[in-house]
Design a protein around this motif. Structure first.
Motif, PDB file in Angstrom:
ATOM      1  N   GLN A   1      -6.575  -2.141   6.536  1.00  0.00           N
ATOM      2  CA  GLN A   1      -7.285  -0.919   6.173  1.00  0.00           C
ATOM      3  C   GLN A   1      -6.379   0.308   6.291  1.00  0.00           C
ATOM      4  OE1 GLN A   1     -11.006  -1.418   8.721  1.00  0.00           O
ATOM      5  NE2 GLN A   1     -11.890  -0.716   6.807  1.00  0.00           N
ATOM      6  N   ASP A   2      -6.058   0.887   5.152  1.00  0.00           N
ATOM      7  CA  ASP A   2      -5.351   2.165   5.098  1.00  0.00           C
ATOM      8  C   ASP A   2      -4.009   2.142   5.831  1.00  0.00           C
ATOM      9  OD1 ASP A   2      -7.509   3.303   3.681  1.00  0.00           O
ATOM     10  OD2 ASP A   2      -8.576   3.687   5.554  1.00  0.00           O
ATOM     11  N   TRP A   3      -3.307   1.021   5.723  1.00  0.00           N
ATOM     12  CA  TRP A   3      -1.974   0.922   6.313  1.00  0.00           C
ATOM     13  C   TRP A   3      -0.916   1.364   5.300  1.00  0.00           C
ATOM     14  CZ3 TRP A   3       0.098  -2.483  10.582  1.00  0.00           C
ATOM     15  CH2 TRP A   3      -0.834  -2.621  11.617  1.00  0.00           C
ATOM     16  N   SER A   4       0.285   1.622   5.795  1.00  0.00           N
ATOM     17  CA  SER A   4       1.441   1.918   4.945  1.00  0.00           C
ATOM     18  C   SER A   4       2.476   0.816   5.140  1.00  0.00           C
ATOM     19  CB  SER A   4       2.057   3.264   5.325  1.00  0.00           C
ATOM     20  OG  SER A   4       1.141   4.320   5.119  1.00  0.00           O
ATOM     21  N   LEU A   5       3.192   0.496   4.067  1.00  0.00           N
ATOM     22  CA  LEU A   5       4.210  -0.550   4.106  1.00  0.00           C
ATOM     23  C   LEU A   5       5.554   0.030   3.663  1.00  0.00           C
ATOM     24  CD1 LEU A   5       5.328  -3.495   4.150  1.00  0.00           C
ATOM     25  CD2 LEU A   5       4.378  -3.763   1.836  1.00  0.00           C
ATOM     26  N   TYR A   6       6.562  -0.178   4.486  1.00  0.00           N
ATOM     27  CA  TYR A   6       7.928   0.259   4.182  1.00  0.00           C
ATOM     28  C   TYR A   6       8.838  -0.956   4.338  1.00  0.00           C
ATOM     29  CZ  TYR A   6       6.126   4.996   4.903  1.00  0.00           C
ATOM     30  OH  TYR A   6       5.396   6.159   4.824  1.00  0.00           O
ATOM     31  N   LEU A   7       9.577  -1.277   3.278  1.00  0.00           N
ATOM     32  CA  LEU A   7      10.481  -2.427   3.396  1.00  0.00           C
ATOM     33  C   LEU A   7      11.798  -2.156   2.678  1.00  0.00           C
ATOM     34  CD1 LEU A   7      10.539  -4.418   0.579  1.00  0.00           C
ATOM     35  CD2 LEU A   7       8.169  -4.667   1.267  1.00  0.00           C
TER      36      LEU A   7
ATOM     37  N   MET B   1      26.185  -3.654   0.095  1.00  0.00           N
ATOM     38  CA  MET B   1      25.072  -4.156  -0.720  1.00  0.00           C
ATOM     39  C   MET B   1      24.093  -3.039  -1.082  1.00  0.00           C
ATOM     40  SD  MET B   1      22.294  -7.141   0.150  1.00  0.00           S
ATOM     41  CE  MET B   1      23.575  -8.386   0.250  1.00  0.00           C
ATOM     42  N   LYS B   2      23.778  -2.947  -2.348  1.00  0.00           N
ATOM     43  CA  LYS B   2      22.791  -1.967  -2.793  1.00  0.00           C
ATOM     44  C   LYS B   2      21.402  -2.515  -2.528  1.00  0.00           C
ATOM     45  CE  LYS B   2      22.144  -1.254  -7.206  1.00  0.00           C
ATOM     46  NZ  LYS B   2      22.359  -0.788  -8.597  1.00  0.00           N
ATOM     47  N   THR B   3      20.629  -1.782  -1.749  1.00  0.00           N
ATOM     48  CA  THR B   3      19.258  -2.183  -1.445  1.00  0.00           C
ATOM     49  C   THR B   3      18.315  -1.041  -1.812  1.00  0.00           C
ATOM     50  OG1 THR B   3      19.363  -1.353   0.825  1.00  0.00           O
ATOM     51  CG2 THR B   3      20.029  -3.642   0.463  1.00  0.00           C
ATOM     52  N   TYR B   4      17.022  -1.325  -1.735  1.00  0.00           N
ATOM     53  CA  TYR B   4      16.010  -0.300  -2.015  1.00  0.00           C
ATOM     54  C   TYR B   4      15.016  -0.250  -0.866  1.00  0.00           C
ATOM     55  CZ  TYR B   4      17.909  -0.155  -6.720  1.00  0.00           C
ATOM     56  OH  TYR B   4      18.756  -0.016  -7.784  1.00  0.00           O
ATOM     57  N   PHE B   5      14.636   0.955  -0.515  1.00  0.00           N
ATOM     58  CA  PHE B   5      13.647   1.166   0.536  1.00  0.00           C
ATOM     59  C   PHE B   5      12.337   1.516  -0.148  1.00  0.00           C
ATOM     60  CE2 PHE B   5      12.065   3.855   4.255  1.00  0.00           C
ATOM     61  CZ  PHE B   5      11.713   2.744   5.000  1.00  0.00           C
ATOM     62  N   TYR B   6      11.466   0.506  -0.291  1.00  0.00           N
ATOM     63  CA  TYR B   6      10.190   0.678  -0.977  1.00  0.00           C
ATOM     64  C   TYR B   6       9.164   1.241   0.005  1.00  0.00           C
ATOM     65  CZ  TYR B   6      12.171  -2.223  -4.676  1.00  0.00           C
ATOM     66  OH  TYR B   6      12.961  -2.730  -5.687  1.00  0.00           O
ATOM     67  N   GLN B   7       8.407   2.233  -0.457  1.00  0.00           N
ATOM     68  CA  GLN B   7       7.446   2.915   0.408  1.00  0.00           C
ATOM     69  C   GLN B   7       6.067   2.890  -0.249  1.00  0.00           C
ATOM     70  OE1 GLN B   7       9.279   6.745   1.771  1.00  0.00           O
ATOM     71  NE2 GLN B   7      11.094   5.988   0.690  1.00  0.00           N
ATOM     72  N   PHE B   8       5.185   2.088   0.325  1.00  0.00           N
ATOM     73  CA  PHE B   8       3.811   1.968  -0.152  1.00  0.00           C
ATOM     74  C   PHE B   8       2.930   2.746   0.834  1.00  0.00           C
ATOM     75  CE2 PHE B   8       6.246  -1.782  -1.291  1.00  0.00           C
ATOM     76  CZ  PHE B   8       5.954  -1.963  -2.636  1.00  0.00           C
ATOM     77  N   LEU B   9       2.437   3.880   0.411  1.00  0.00           N
ATOM     78  CA  LEU B   9       1.797   4.807   1.333  1.00  0.00           C
ATOM     79  C   LEU B   9       0.300   4.570   1.454  1.00  0.00           C
ATOM     80  CD1 LEU B   9       3.634   8.069   0.178  1.00  0.00           C
ATOM     81  CD2 LEU B   9       4.384   6.340   1.826  1.00  0.00           C
ATOM     82  N   GLY B  10      -0.184   4.550   2.694  1.00  0.00           N
ATOM     83  CA  GLY B  10      -1.614   4.445   2.965  1.00  0.00           C
ATOM     84  C   GLY B  10      -2.215   5.804   3.249  1.00  0.00           C
ATOM     85  N   LYS B  11      -3.498   5.811   3.557  1.00  0.00           N
ATOM     86  CA  LYS B  11      -4.178   7.071   3.845  1.00  0.00           C
ATOM     87  C   LYS B  11      -3.754   7.615   5.201  1.00  0.00           C
ATOM     88  CE  LYS B  11      -8.377   6.134   1.174  1.00  0.00           C
ATOM     89  NZ  LYS B  11      -9.861   5.979   1.260  1.00  0.00           N
TER      90      LYS B  11
END
Length: 394
Positions: free
Chosen positions: A338-344, A370-380
């Motif tokens: 519920q309303d969490w944020s995910l950063y990977l 190594m080229k990487t990406y920091f994906y940010q899925f934002l919650g409430k």
């Protein structure tokens, strides 16, 4: 009279803004921000405090001088003109430990190092008199950067890289460095009063760095630095004062909720040892658990993680489908919260597709080469935090 130096702190490419904020928060004036480094002004105390407190810097380098060189003769003469005697004692052991060159006529690291060492010896002879140098005293490693024919000579005050806090003696496969983990955490809005979980915790680096932040623990307070032996430049009382400050600012028992999980029980055991050595073991709950079992009843938490990706697994199995399934499972468990944020952070190209959602933000970061990406899925945001912001805006 206090001497003011130009100090340079290297960092991971793409994280200069985070390091700049750290330096500013320490109270020092920023001089320049460049690719992979931030320069600032500071005295002897700044050298000690920067080494102790900077979470995202790899080293603290003291600039000796800069000059232009397009030939080895110009390199020799430019080096000879620098005031090495002002920084090195008569018995100091000095050498060029690393030379880098970008878009410059001089490009051979070994030749650059050799020419500069000869010029440094000549400079010291002029300063102290023409006597043989035994170089049996304290160590003074120099780093040289040549960019577009501009030579910058830097003295390494840190010694062992700052990412080595001293706690991580037990490592899992493909660990993330302490400095990168800290920088990624600082890119999120996480605070100690919010839940933080890592379902692929490995060595526990994200969680240990978070626990140190929650405790306001200086990342360097449990290790030593090369420049602690340079009493002619940094008096011992400066180091004592800086370490005392770090001890006084420590929060002994912060209230925080940090949880680490991994499918490998031996990895969990190593993470617990690392947390204990960092002095934060009571702040982190580690448990052997597969990502498919990850759940949490509370709202508004954070997942910050470094999940497996192709470059880490292809050598073992060669099954990219297995990686995709792992990310899909992570996405399912994330959607159930519920309303969490995910950063990977990952180099897996289909991360967003498998998670099942386009990231709200995406930042390119180099993890080593190594080229990487920091994906940010934002919650409430939590209601209390939103109300607090509304009151502040009134």
């Amino acid at each position: 009279m206090k001497m003011t130096y130009t100090l340079t702190a290297p960092c991971h490419f793409g994280l200069e803004a985070v390091l700049k904020r750290e330096i500013t928060n320490l109270g020092y004036e920023i001089k320049a921000v460049d690719n992979g480094k931030v320069s600032f002004l500071g005295d002897a105390e700044a050298i000690a405090r920067a080494n102790l407190w900077l979470r995202t810097a790899e080293r603290v380098l003291l600039e000796i001088g800069r000059f232009r060189a397009t030939s080895y003769e110009e390199l020799f003469q430019g080096t000879l003109a620098l005031p090495f005697g002002d920084f090195l004692p008569k018995d100091g052991k000095f050498w060029v430990t690393k030379a880098t060159s970008v878009d410059s006529k001089l490009f051979s690291p070994s030749d650059i190092q050799s020419v500069m060492k000869k010029a440094m010896v000549r400079s010291m002879e002029r300063y102290y008199g023409a006597v043989p140098f035994l170089e049996n005293g304290e160590s003074f490693p120099f780093r040289v950067n040549i960019q577009k024919d501009m030579v910058t000579v830097l003295l390494d005050t840190s010694g062992i890289s700052l990412h080595k806090r001293g706690y991580r003696t037990e490592t899992a496969r493909a660990p993330i460095t302490e400095t990168l983990a800290a920088a990624l955490l600082l890119l999120t809005p996480w605070h100690a009063d919010r839940i933080l979980a890592d379902p692929f915790c490995g060595s526990g680096t994200f969680l240990i760095e978070a626990a140190m932040m929650a405790s306001n623990m200086a990342p360097g307070m449990n290790r030593e630095f090369l420049s602690q032996t340079w009493e002619h430049l940094i008096p011992k009382k400066v180091w004592y004062r800086s370490f005392d400050e770090a001890q006084e600012l420590l929060i002994p028992h912060p209230e925080t909720d940090l949880q680490g999980f991994d499918i490998d029980g031996s990895v969990i055991r190593r993470a617990k040892i690392n947390a204990e050595q960092a002095g934060v073991s009571e702040l982190i709950h580690f448990q052997e658990r597969d990502v498919s079992q990850f759940s949490h009843a509370k709202k508004y938490g954070f997942i910050v993680t470094n999940p497996p990706y192709g470059a880490r697994l292809m050598g073992e199995s060669g099954e990219e489908a297995g990686i995709a399934a792992l990310y899909s499972t992570l996405g399912e468990r994330f959607r159930a919260l519920q309303d969490w944020s995910l950063y990977l952070i990952t180099a897996f190209p289909d991360a967003e597709k498998c998670i099942g959602r386009k990231a709200d933000k995406n930042r390119k970061i180099y993890n080593g080469m190594m080229k990487t990406y920091f994906y940010q899925f934002l919650g409430k945001k939590p209601p209390k935090r939103e109300k607090r912001r509304e009151k502040q805006g009134e």
